[in-house]
Design a protein around this motif. Structure first.
Motif, PDB file in Angstrom:
ATOM      1  N   THR A 168       2.430   1.694  -3.373  1.00 39.37           N
ATOM      2  CA  THR A 168       1.510   2.177  -4.480  1.00 39.37           C
ATOM      3  C   THR A 168       1.261   3.802  -4.324  1.00 39.37           C
ATOM      4  O   THR A 168       1.163   4.290  -5.226  1.00 39.37           O
ATOM      5  N   ARG A 169       1.107   4.094  -3.164  1.00 40.27           N
ATOM      6  CA  ARG A 169       0.754   5.523  -2.735  1.00 40.27           C
ATOM      7  C   ARG A 169       1.740   6.267  -3.122  1.00 40.27           C
ATOM      8  O   ARG A 169       1.585   7.473  -3.530  1.00 40.27           O
ATOM      9  N   LEU A 170       3.056   6.050  -2.838  1.00 42.31           N
ATOM     10  CA  LEU A 170       4.190   6.785  -3.162  1.00 42.31           C
ATOM     11  C   LEU A 170       4.342   6.957  -4.646  1.00 42.31           C
ATOM     12  O   LEU A 170       4.475   7.933  -5.180  1.00 42.31           O
ATOM     13  N   LYS A 197       0.823  -1.252   0.084  1.00 43.74           N
ATOM     14  CA  LYS A 197      -0.036  -0.061   0.092  1.00 43.74           C
ATOM     15  C   LYS A 197       0.829   1.293   0.103  1.00 43.74           C
ATOM     16  O   LYS A 197       0.582   2.161  -0.724  1.00 43.74           O
ATOM     17  N   THR A 198       2.039   1.332   0.775  1.00 44.58           N
ATOM     18  CA  THR A 198       2.785   2.378   0.951  1.00 44.58           C
ATOM     19  C   THR A 198       3.509   2.555  -0.470  1.00 44.58           C
ATOM     20  O   THR A 198       3.589   3.752  -1.034  1.00 44.58           O
ATOM     21  N   ARG A 229       1.928   6.566  -6.892  1.00 43.46           N
ATOM     22  CA  ARG A 229       0.913   7.464  -7.437  1.00 43.46           C
ATOM     23  C   ARG A 229       0.714   8.834  -7.121  1.00 43.46           C
ATOM     24  O   ARG A 229       0.570   9.769  -8.102  1.00 43.46           O
ATOM     25  N   GLU A 230       1.528   9.304  -5.892  1.00 39.30           N
ATOM     26  CA  GLU A 230       1.648  10.835  -5.442  1.00 39.30           C
ATOM     27  C   GLU A 230       2.898  11.430  -5.972  1.00 39.30           C
ATOM     28  O   GLU A 230       2.541  12.493  -6.184  1.00 39.30           O
ATOM     29  N   GLN A 232       2.833  16.076  -9.978  1.00 41.47           N
ATOM     30  CA  GLN A 232       2.643  15.652  -8.394  1.00 41.47           C
ATOM     31  C   GLN A 232       3.946  16.541  -7.789  1.00 41.47           C
ATOM     32  O   GLN A 232       4.506  17.379  -8.292  1.00 41.47           O
TER      33      GLN A 232
END
Length: 150
Positions: free
Chosen positions: A6-8, A3-4, A10-11, A143
């Motif tokens: 993936t979040r990084l 999850k971490t 994407r952001e 981003q």
């Protein structure tokens, strides 16, 4: 970790990490019979912690999810260099958490200072809509840039 990462991915357009040699960092401290190691139990505990947290796997997952946008930065002196004046001083680390430059007086958290040095080394390599200069086009809005301290 999934999850971490993936979040990084994407952001952030560019993700900078220290290019740590984890295999070398987790070598045994036993030494030899002639020259036995010191603090072997503490080193073994540190090694277990590093391997259990999957430092290498985290970077690998980021590289898969953000191809061409992960920059590996040389880790030499990132924690000893002053992010304000650039002086390298091994005595500037007052403790594990505190950094104070003896040349210019700059003081902050040691991890923040190292992150600022990594950011400087990464060179702020973020471009607008066409993606980063490290990879192919990314059809998305620009981003933020991110710098991780290894």
């Amino acid at each position: 970790m999934e999850k971490t990462s993936t979040r990084l991915a994407r952001e952030f357009d560019v993700i900078a990490v220290e290019d740590l040699k984890i295999t070398n960092m987790t070598k045994s401290a036993k030494g030899t019979r002639a020259a036995p190691g010191c603090r072997v139990r503490q080193k073994a505990g540190l090694n277990r912690g590093i391997l259990a947290n999957g430092w290498g796997q985290s970077v690998t997952r980021l590289e898969h999810k953000a191809p061409g946008r992960v920059m590996k930065i040389d880790p030499r002196y990132t924690s000893q260099r002053c992010s304000a004046c650039g002086i390298v001083d091994r005595e500037a680390r007052e403790s594990q958490a505190a950094y104070r430059c003896r040349s210019c007086g700059f003081a902050c958290n040691a991890d923040v200072n190292a992150a600022l040095n990594i950011r400087f080394a990464a060179g702020h390599a973020v471009t607008a809509r066409g993606g980063s200069p490290l990879g192919g086009p990314a059809n998305r809005e620009p981003q933020r840039d991110l710098l991780l301290v290894g």
